[in-house]
Motif scaffolding. Structure first.
Motif, PDB file in Angstrom:
ATOM      1  N   HIS A   1      -4.401 -24.923  29.443  1.00 29.66           N
ATOM      2  CA  HIS A   1      -4.596 -24.648  30.840  1.00 29.66           C
ATOM      3  C   HIS A   1      -5.046 -23.022  30.515  1.00 29.66           C
TER       4      HIS A   1
ATOM      5  N   THR B   1      -5.587 -34.895  34.449  1.00 37.41           N
ATOM      6  CA  THR B   1      -5.738 -33.724  34.165  1.00 37.41           C
ATOM      7  C   THR B   1      -6.576 -32.820  35.533  1.00 37.41           C
TER       8      THR B   1
ATOM      9  N   GLY C   1      -3.204 -37.443  27.515  1.00 36.38           N
ATOM     10  CA  GLY C   1      -3.304 -35.952  26.775  1.00 36.38           C
ATOM     11  C   GLY C   1      -3.729 -36.388  25.500  1.00 36.38           C
TER      12      GLY C   1
ATOM     13  N   GLY D   1      -1.258 -31.013  26.381  1.00 39.67           N
ATOM     14  CA  GLY D   1      -2.372 -31.354  27.677  1.00 39.67           C
ATOM     15  C   GLY D   1      -2.192 -31.005  28.947  1.00 39.67           C
ATOM     16  N   ALA D   2      -2.610 -31.719  29.865  1.00 37.62           N
ATOM     17  CA  ALA D   2      -2.559 -31.295  31.278  1.00 37.62           C
ATOM     18  C   ALA D   2      -1.428 -31.044  31.804  1.00 37.62           C
TER      19      ALA D   2
ATOM     20  N   VAL E   1      -6.720 -21.887  28.109  1.00 34.24           N
ATOM     21  CA  VAL E   1      -7.975 -22.135  27.672  1.00 34.24           C
ATOM     22  C   VAL E   1      -9.302 -22.401  28.683  1.00 34.24           C
TER      23      VAL E   1
ATOM     24  N   LYS F   1      -6.080 -36.528  19.554  1.00 34.75           N
ATOM     25  CA  LYS F   1      -5.610 -35.084  19.201  1.00 34.75           C
ATOM     26  C   LYS F   1      -4.409 -34.751  20.029  1.00 34.75           C
TER      27      LYS F   1
HETATM   28  O1  PMV Z   1      -4.407 -33.641  29.106  1.00 31.03           O
HETATM   29  P1  PMV Z   1      -5.935 -33.265  28.391  1.00 31.03           P
HETATM   30  O2  PMV Z   1      -5.871 -33.745  27.105  1.00 31.03           O
HETATM   31  O3  PMV Z   1      -6.961 -33.712  29.322  1.00 31.03           O
HETATM   32  O4  PMV Z   1      -5.827 -31.663  28.187  1.00 31.03           O
HETATM   33  C1  PMV Z   1      -6.311 -30.838  29.322  1.00 31.03           C
HETATM   34  C2  PMV Z   1      -6.011 -29.545  28.502  1.00 31.03           C
HETATM   35  C3  PMV Z   1      -6.268 -28.463  29.804  1.00 31.03           C
HETATM   36  O5  PMV Z   1      -6.423 -27.043  29.226  1.00 31.03           O
HETATM   37  C4  PMV Z   1      -5.419 -28.477  30.972  1.00 31.03           C
HETATM   38  C5  PMV Z   1      -7.735 -28.561  30.519  1.00 31.03           C
HETATM   39  C6  PMV Z   1      -8.909 -28.384  29.505  1.00 31.03           C
HETATM   40  O6  PMV Z   1     -10.112 -28.841  29.883  1.00 31.03           O
HETATM   41  O7  PMV Z   1      -8.785 -27.642  28.480  1.00 31.03           O
END
Ligand code: PMV
Length: 295
Positions: A15, A173, A90, A256-257, A17, A8
């Motif tokens: 963040h 993350t 991510g 992502g993070a 979210v 995904k």
């Molecule tokens: O990098 P990922 O896929 O683990 O995404 C993290 C997304 C955050 O919003 C930073 C954390 C979350 O749990 O939603």
């Protein structure tokens, strides 16, 4: 029995979210494949290692097997993992491994699990390994498609070319989430306003994504990245990479993070072709199909 499940990308809203704001997430056409066969002992093979049940080297697969055993007894199984999803970047590779293994186990041992069961077990496996998790990755990997979260409203984002650029730094993350939490503790009213702005971007982006209005999508990407930078999850190398991409006609943001991992970018077909030749990058599209048995 072979099953596969997609990775995904978070298009907008990471963040924010975590603090109840919206995010837009889509499954991508990069999948993880799990080949499962009954056997006399438990063996897990992947590009990382060949192990027995091993909660250190193969935590997601091992917890998936352990949890599956409460639905169907297993005396032995051979599991081969082949993934086209880069790890720790991510892109949801852990959830895709978990979901594809559970689906293949279900088919091989005829346990009669529904996809909802598979999602629920994968969510628990994510908690087993990470301690804290939102369940978004296992959800997207099980069901495929593009979604507005947290309400899980389906959105229509097909045939959208998304460029993925690897920043070649790993992303942790939990570290990034706690960095943002500390900043929010110090400046709650400022950071909450930034989350509200990110929330507006996620909501505003849906129409632009559905209409493939690249000029507006680029604006949303640019503003979201500036806001992510303001909450300290970018870094010098990512900022430089984004500036370089911008000179090459691509508007990019962290997905992502942050702190490393992958970026997503949008631009003309020519700009994308040139970036694919000159950066550690690949292109993906939203994936409608979630977990499935491969024939
Ligand atoms: O990098 P990922 O896929 O683990 O995404 C993290 C997304 C955050 O919003 C930073 C954390 C979350 O749990 O939603």
């Amino acid at each position: 029995m072979i099953a596969s499940a997609p990775g995904k990308v978070i298009l907008f809203g990471e963040h924010a979210v975590v603090y109840g704001r919206h995010a837009v997430v889509t499954a991508i056409n990069r999948r993880c494949y799990a080949d499962v066969k009954k056997s006399s002992e438990i063996r897990i093979r992947s590009s990382i290692a060949t192990t027995e049940l091993d909660f250190d080297k193969h935590p997601y697969v091992s917890f998936a097997i352990k949890r599956f055993m409460s639905f169907s007894p297993i005396s032995g199984v051979e599991i081969k993992i082949r993934s086209k999803i880069p790890v720790s970047s991510g892109l949801g590779s852990s959830a895709a491994v978990t979901v594809s293994v559970l689906k293949a186990l279900d088919a091989e041992f005829e346990a009669g699990l529904t996809n909802e069961d598979i999602y629920e077990i994968a969510r628990k496996v994510e908690l087993d390994v990470q301690g804290r998790a939102s369940g978004t990755d296992p959800f997207i990997s099980t069901y495929g498609g593009s979604w507005l979260i947290p309400e899980r409203k389906k959105i229509g984002v097909d045939n959208l070319r998304i460029l993925i650029i690897d920043s070649q730094q790993s992303s942790v993350t939990s570290e990034m989430v706690s960095k943002v939490a500390k900043l929010r503790e110090r400046y709650p009213e400022i950071i909450e306003d930034i989350f509200d702005a990110i929330d507006s971007i996620s909501l505003r982006s849906i129409d632009s994504l559905e209409k493939k209005d690249f000029s507006k999508i680029s604006d949303m990407v640019f503003i979201n990245q500036c806001l992510l930078r303001s909450i300290s999850i970018s870094n010098e190398r990512i900022d430089e990479l984004i500036s370089r991409l911008s000179r090459d006609g691509i508007t990019a943001k962290i997905t992502g993070a942050g702190g490393g991992g992958c970026l997503i970018g949008f631009g003309s077909d020519e700009a994308i072709a040139s970036v694919l030749d000159n950066y550690p990058a690949f292109a993906v599209e939203p994936e409608l199909e979630g977990v499935k048995i491969e024939h």
